[in-house]
Write a protein that holds these residues in place. Structure first.
Motif, mmCIF file in Angstrom:
data_model
loop_
_atom_site.group_PDB
_atom_site.id
_atom_site.type_symbol
_atom_site.label_atom_id
_atom_site.label_comp_id
_atom_site.label_asym_id
_atom_site.label_seq_id
_atom_site.Cartn_x
_atom_site.Cartn_y
_atom_site.Cartn_z
ATOM 1 N N GLN A 263 0.823 -1.208 0.000
ATOM 2 C CA GLN A 263 0.000 0.000 0.000
ATOM 3 C C GLN A 263 0.858 1.259 0.000
ATOM 4 O O GLN A 263 0.547 2.221 -0.703
ATOM 5 C CB GLN A 263 -0.934 0.005 1.214
ATOM 6 N N LEU A 264 1.922 1.248 0.792
ATOM 7 C CA LEU A 264 2.812 2.413 0.844
ATOM 8 C C LEU A 264 3.431 2.683 -0.528
ATOM 9 O O LEU A 264 3.453 3.830 -0.992
ATOM 10 C CB LEU A 264 3.919 2.193 1.874
ATOM 11 N N ALA A 265 3.935 1.647 -1.176
ATOM 12 C CA ALA A 265 4.565 1.811 -2.486
ATOM 13 C C ALA A 265 3.556 2.298 -3.527
ATOM 14 O O ALA A 265 3.822 3.254 -4.269
ATOM 15 C CB ALA A 265 5.199 0.496 -2.927
ATOM 16 N N ALA A 266 2.398 1.652 -3.563
ATOM 17 C CA ALA A 266 1.385 2.030 -4.556
ATOM 18 C C ALA A 266 0.837 3.428 -4.292
ATOM 19 O O ALA A 266 0.671 4.223 -5.229
ATOM 20 C CB ALA A 266 0.253 1.004 -4.564
ATOM 21 N N ALA A 267 0.564 3.739 -3.038
ATOM 22 C CA ALA A 267 0.017 5.064 -2.703
ATOM 23 C C ALA A 267 1.007 6.168 -3.060
ATOM 24 O O ALA A 267 0.621 7.212 -3.609
ATOM 25 C CB ALA A 267 -0.341 5.126 -1.221
ATOM 26 N N ALA A 268 2.284 5.941 -2.778
ATOM 27 C CA ALA A 268 3.303 6.943 -3.111
ATOM 28 C C ALA A 268 3.363 7.168 -4.619
ATOM 29 O O ALA A 268 3.430 8.313 -5.081
ATOM 30 C CB ALA A 268 4.660 6.512 -2.568
ATOM 31 N N ALA A 269 3.336 6.094 -5.397
ATOM 32 C CA ALA A 269 3.393 6.224 -6.857
ATOM 33 C C ALA A 269 2.128 6.896 -7.396
ATOM 34 O O ALA A 269 2.210 7.788 -8.258
ATOM 35 C CB ALA A 269 3.584 4.852 -7.504
ATOM 36 N N ILE A 270 0.969 6.475 -6.910
ATOM 37 C CA ILE A 270 -0.297 7.065 -7.376
ATOM 38 C C ILE A 270 -0.324 8.555 -7.082
ATOM 39 O O ILE A 270 -0.667 9.374 -7.942
ATOM 40 C CB ILE A 270 -1.500 6.329 -6.740
ATOM 41 N N ASP A 271 0.040 8.936 -5.848
ATOM 42 C CA ASP A 271 0.036 10.352 -5.485
ATOM 43 C C ASP A 271 1.091 11.142 -6.261
ATOM 44 O O ASP A 271 0.821 12.236 -6.737
ATOM 45 C CB ASP A 271 0.289 10.524 -3.988
ATOM 46 N N HIS A 272 2.281 10.595 -6.375
ATOM 47 C CA HIS A 272 3.376 11.314 -7.032
ATOM 48 C C HIS A 272 3.045 11.638 -8.490
ATOM 49 O O HIS A 272 3.292 12.754 -8.958
ATOM 50 C CB HIS A 272 4.677 10.510 -6.954
ATOM 51 N N PHE A 273 2.496 10.672 -9.190
ATOM 52 C CA PHE A 273 2.207 10.866 -10.609
ATOM 53 C C PHE A 273 0.760 11.283 -10.882
ATOM 54 O O PHE A 273 0.389 11.516 -12.027
ATOM 55 C CB PHE A 273 2.535 9.584 -11.392
ATOM 56 N N GLY A 274 -0.075 11.345 -9.842
ATOM 57 C CA GLY A 274 -1.482 11.690 -10.043
ATOM 58 C C GLY A 274 -2.203 10.643 -10.869
ATOM 59 O O GLY A 274 -3.061 10.969 -11.689
ATOM 60 N N LEU A 275 -1.862 9.381 -10.660
ATOM 61 C CA LEU A 275 -2.441 8.292 -11.451
ATOM 62 C C LEU A 275 -3.905 8.056 -11.106
ATOM 63 O O LEU A 275 -4.350 8.315 -9.990
ATOM 64 C CB LEU A 275 -1.645 7.001 -11.219
ATOM 65 N N LEU A 276 -4.644 7.535 -12.057
ATOM 66 C CA LEU A 276 -6.033 7.110 -11.877
ATOM 67 C C LEU A 276 -6.931 8.236 -11.369
ATOM 68 O O LEU A 276 -7.895 8.005 -10.661
ATOM 69 C CB LEU A 276 -6.098 5.905 -10.925
ATOM 70 N N GLY A 277 -6.600 9.457 -11.720
ATOM 71 C CA GLY A 277 -7.422 10.594 -11.337
ATOM 72 C C GLY A 277 -7.163 11.118 -9.932
ATOM 73 O O GLY A 277 -7.884 11.999 -9.462
ATOM 74 N N ALA A 278 -6.140 10.613 -9.257
ATOM 75 C CA ALA A 278 -5.830 11.061 -7.898
ATOM 76 C C ALA A 278 -5.208 12.454 -7.930
ATOM 77 O O ALA A 278 -4.607 12.861 -8.917
ATOM 78 C CB ALA A 278 -4.870 10.085 -7.217
ATOM 79 N N VAL A 279 -5.365 13.156 -6.819
ATOM 80 C CA VAL A 279 -4.730 14.461 -6.676
ATOM 81 C C VAL A 279 -3.217 14.247 -6.656
ATOM 82 O O VAL A 279 -2.723 13.382 -5.930
ATOM 83 C CB VAL A 279 -5.195 15.144 -5.363
ATOM 84 N N ARG A 280 -2.513 15.017 -7.468
ATOM 85 C CA ARG A 280 -1.054 14.868 -7.559
ATOM 86 C C ARG A 280 -0.402 15.460 -6.315
ATOM 87 O O ARG A 280 -0.686 16.587 -5.933
ATOM 88 C CB ARG A 280 -0.530 15.556 -8.818
#
Length: 149
Positions: free
Chosen positions: A108-125
């Motif tokens: 979860q930590l790895a995926a959440a960091a990547a999702i947030d960093h790149f703004g993936l899947l519509g997440a806030v960057r």
């Protein structure tokens, strides 16, 4: 409701959701072991979850927006939930619920960091800063110190 009380409310909600994850893993793992079928235990879990979700929808109302036009990837979250439920139900009794959940936390930590960093899947960057990277690293070290795999 003020922004700080909203954040606090969501923080409390997610804290209790976090408490529920290892409890669910232990209960579902135990059910899977007693049934000798992690898949059956996961099916029971999802039937109960679907029933509760239907009850909540009955009281809160169905979405007013059409399902058409929503990109297909937004409907695939269930695949990840199914994978999680099946894997934690199977692995939890074999390696221990604590070890299983701690390894899930690392993912979860790895995926959440990547999702947030790149703004993936519509997440806030939210780019990874040095401070944030150190915080994630501290959490990773904490996970390993809390559990010996």
């Amino acid at each position: 409701m003020s922004t700080s009380s909203t954040v606090l409310g969501f923080g409390v909600l997610m804290f209790f959701a976090g408490i529920g994850i290892p409890i669910m893993a232990a209960l579902n793992g135990g059910l899977g072991a007693r049934l000798a079928s992690p898949a059956a235990a996961s099916l029971i879990l999802f039937c109960l979850a679907a029933t509760i979700s239907a009850i909540v929808l009955t009281f809160t109302g169905w979405p007013q927006k059409p399902f058409a036009g929503i990109p297909p990837q937004y409907f695939t979250g269930g695949l990840f939930v199914a994978f999680y439920a099946l894997s934690i139900t199977w692995a939890g009794p074999r390696i221990g619920v604590g070890n299983a959940v701690m390894l899930v936390l690392l993912g979860q930590l790895a995926a959440a960091a990547a999702i947030d960093h790149f703004g993936l899947l519509g997440a806030v960057r939210s780019p990874i800063t040095v401070q944030r990277a150190l915080g994630i690293a501290a959490m990773v070290v904490g996970v390993f110190l809390a559990r010996k795999v």
